[in-house]
Design an enzyme around this catalytic site. Structure first.
Site, PDB file in Angstrom:
ATOM      1  CB  CYS A 296       4.261  -3.866  16.301  1.00 40.30           C
ATOM      2  SG  CYS A 296       5.756  -3.372  16.239  1.00 40.30           S
TER       3      CYS A 296
ATOM      4  CB  CYS B 182       0.834   0.228   8.357  1.00 43.71           C
ATOM      5  SG  CYS B 182       1.604   1.604   8.737  1.00 43.71           S
TER       6      CYS B 182
ATOM      7  CD  GLU C 260      -2.551  -1.288   2.796  1.00 44.63           C
ATOM      8  OE1 GLU C 260      -2.561  -0.379   3.436  1.00 44.63           O
ATOM      9  OE2 GLU C 260      -2.884  -2.453   2.827  1.00 44.63           O
TER      10      GLU C 260
ATOM     11  CB  CYS D  99       6.038  -6.171   8.998  1.00 46.58           C
ATOM     12  SG  CYS D  99       7.254  -5.154   9.940  1.00 46.58           S
TER      13      CYS D  99
ATOM     14  CB  CYS E 238       2.711   7.396   3.537  1.00 49.08           C
ATOM     15  SG  CYS E 238       2.918   5.875   4.567  1.00 49.08           S
TER      16      CYS E 238
ATOM     17  CB  CYS F 275       1.416  -3.070  13.373  1.00 48.65           C
ATOM     18  SG  CYS F 275       1.602  -2.472  11.771  1.00 48.65           S
TER      19      CYS F 275
HETATM   20  N1  SAH Z   1       8.283  -0.287  10.730  1.00 44.75           N
HETATM   21  C1  SAH Z   1       8.218   1.054  10.760  1.00 44.75           C
HETATM   22  C2  SAH Z   1       7.585   1.911   9.819  1.00 44.75           C
HETATM   23  C3  SAH Z   1       6.038   1.503   9.505  1.00 44.75           C
HETATM   24  S1  SAH Z   1       4.726   1.730  10.692  1.00 44.75           S
HETATM   25  C4  SAH Z   1       8.021   1.606  12.221  1.00 44.75           C
HETATM   26  O1  SAH Z   1       7.602   0.786  13.040  1.00 44.75           O
HETATM   27  O2  SAH Z   1       8.012   2.704  12.413  1.00 44.75           O
HETATM   28  C5  SAH Z   1       4.761   3.423  10.653  1.00 44.75           C
HETATM   29  C6  SAH Z   1       3.980   4.083  12.024  1.00 44.75           C
HETATM   30  O3  SAH Z   1       2.537   3.708  11.890  1.00 44.75           O
HETATM   31  C7  SAH Z   1       4.751   3.360  13.120  1.00 44.75           C
HETATM   32  O4  SAH Z   1       4.862   4.394  13.973  1.00 44.75           O
HETATM   33  C8  SAH Z   1       3.737   2.258  13.531  1.00 44.75           C
HETATM   34  O5  SAH Z   1       3.936   2.123  14.842  1.00 44.75           O
HETATM   35  C9  SAH Z   1       2.352   3.148  13.207  1.00 44.75           C
HETATM   36  N2  SAH Z   1       1.088   2.353  13.223  1.00 44.75           N
HETATM   37  C10 SAH Z   1       1.073   0.969  13.066  1.00 44.75           C
HETATM   38  N3  SAH Z   1      -0.278   0.376  13.104  1.00 44.75           N
HETATM   39  C11 SAH Z   1      -0.894   1.651  13.296  1.00 44.75           C
HETATM   40  C12 SAH Z   1      -2.332   2.009  13.726  1.00 44.75           C
HETATM   41  N4  SAH Z   1      -3.265   0.706  13.649  1.00 44.75           N
HETATM   42  N5  SAH Z   1      -2.617   3.009  14.094  1.00 44.75           N
HETATM   43  C13 SAH Z   1      -1.822   4.037  14.134  1.00 44.75           C
HETATM   44  N6  SAH Z   1      -0.443   3.760  13.900  1.00 44.75           N
HETATM   45  C14 SAH Z   1       0.004   2.576  13.477  1.00 44.75           C
END
Ligand code: SAH
Length: 343
Positions: free
Chosen positions: A115, A330, A91, A111, A104, A118
């Site tokens: 987390c 994401c 995406e 991944c 973005c 996520c």
């Molecule tokens: N792997 C990298 C970049 C991708 S995620 C990282 O962890 O930074 C980009 C950002 O979106 C990160 O801060 C991540 O924690 C956040 N993110 C992931 N899922 C999310 C969600 N459901 N709502 C808001 N932010 C989210």
């Protein structure tokens, strides 16, 4: 992409010259400019003689992902689900800001960071994206939306520091004066906090903005949310080294999750940790994904949290909720199709 074929859009002008030893040197420059514009067919390279176009087609492939789905939010944010050449879905999000449009983009299909909140990590890592596939998200989004792009954030699916070689190649291509000529200063790289990766990035001396997804200032909470947590203090040490090496202030992202990491004592802990460091804190509203049962914080709690952090010195902003109704977090669109591979 066919095995053994070169991904042409990921080549520098020098590499193209080496691929085309029989052509006059200036041709490699012409080819490079077409590729950096994101051409989708060799026939679009109209100022090249046909035999050269045929030679290129025999040597390599164009990176032309297809927009499999597109969603537009009321605020003008657009989300595009790309189908890559092997069917993988990734995406990109096109965001409109007063200072220009930003894309973005994703750096991996899937991944492996795990987390808890996520959507991108469900199903693990499938593969790294190539520099050409990252570039194609920028040129492709500009073409789909019909508007220029002046900034890039590596905050889509994937962990950019887990694919740093391709990310570096992409950032250098993006900056090339004969290509999109976008300064690394207009690129933000967001990481979950891979320490080796931060040190390697610092050594590359690319003046991009480093964003660290912190999300918790204490190790107990951070490890629960982000299983790869190397320890908050080791992570902040790496960020200090990054600042020392590059002079670039580090940004810390912090998703506010109701009753998990949004209490005022957590805010003071975060503020104290960052006090005195050249830091910026970006509070992110949580976009519920259904994973882990997390809820976004209430607006008054967000305000209290921001004020408590700021009282220790760091600058604090609350991210605008762009594209909320189009599942702009994401990996959400990719998951929504029920599978990683898209038709
Ligand atoms: N792997 C990298 C970049 C991708 S995620 C990282 O962890 O930074 C980009 C950002 O979106 C990160 O801060 C991540 O924690 C956040 N993110 C992931 N899922 C999310 C969600 N459901 N709502 C808001 N932010 C989210």
């Amino acid at each position: 992409m066919t095995e053994g074929q070169v991904e042409l859009a990921a080549c520098t002008p020098e590499e193209l010259r080496a691929l085309l030893p029989e052509a006059p040197a200036y041709r490699a420059g012409q080819v490079f400019r077409w590729l950096q514009k994101g051409v989708r067919a060799f026939d679009e390279m109209t100022d090249l003689p046909l035999p050269l176009r045929e030679r290129l087609a025999a040597l390599g492939c164009l990176t032309a992902p297809r927009a499999a789905r597109r969603q537009t939010a009321r605020d003008g944010t657009e989300k595009i689900l790309w189908r890559l050449s092997d069917g993988q879905g990734v995406e990109s999000v096109f965001m409109r800001y007063r200072h220009g449009n930003t894309v973005c983009l994703s750096t991996q299909a899937g991944c492996r960071q795990g987390c808890a909140f996520c959507a991108s990590t469900v199903g693990g890592l499938i593969r790294n994206l190539t520099a050409g596939e990252m570039l194609a998200q920028v040129t492709g989004a500009a073409r789909e939306v019909g508007a220029p792009v002046s900034g890039v954030v590596l905050m889509g699916i994937g962990e950019p520091l887990d694919n740093l070689d391709e990310v570096e190649r992409f950032v250098r291509l993006l900056a090339h004066p004969d290509g999109l000529h976008m300064s690394p200063r207009r690129v933000s790289l967001s990481t979950c906090g891979l320490i080796d990766g931060i040190d390697r990035l610092a050594a590359l001396a690319l003046p991009l903005t480093l964003s660290v997804s912190l999300h918790a200032a204490d190790d107990e909470t951070r490890t629960r949310l982000m299983p790869g947590n190397p320890g908050v203090s080791a992570l902040l040490d790496a960020c200090r080294r990054y600042f020392k090496a590059t002079g670039r202030r580090v940004s810390y992202e912090y998703i506010l999750l109701r009753d998990v990491n949004d209490t005022e004592d957590r805010a003071h802990l975060l503020g104290r940790l960052l006090a005195g460091a050249p830091a910026h804190v970006n509070l992110i509203p949580y976009n519920p994904t259904g994973r882990g049962g997390f809820q976004p914080s209430r607006p008054d709690q967000v305000r209290r949290f921001a004020a408590a952090v700021a009282s220790h010195g760091p600058s604090v902003t609350s991210r605008r909720r762009l594209g909320q109704e189009i599942d702009a977090a994401c990996g959400q669109l990719r998951r929504q199709t029920g599978q990683n591979v898209v038709q």
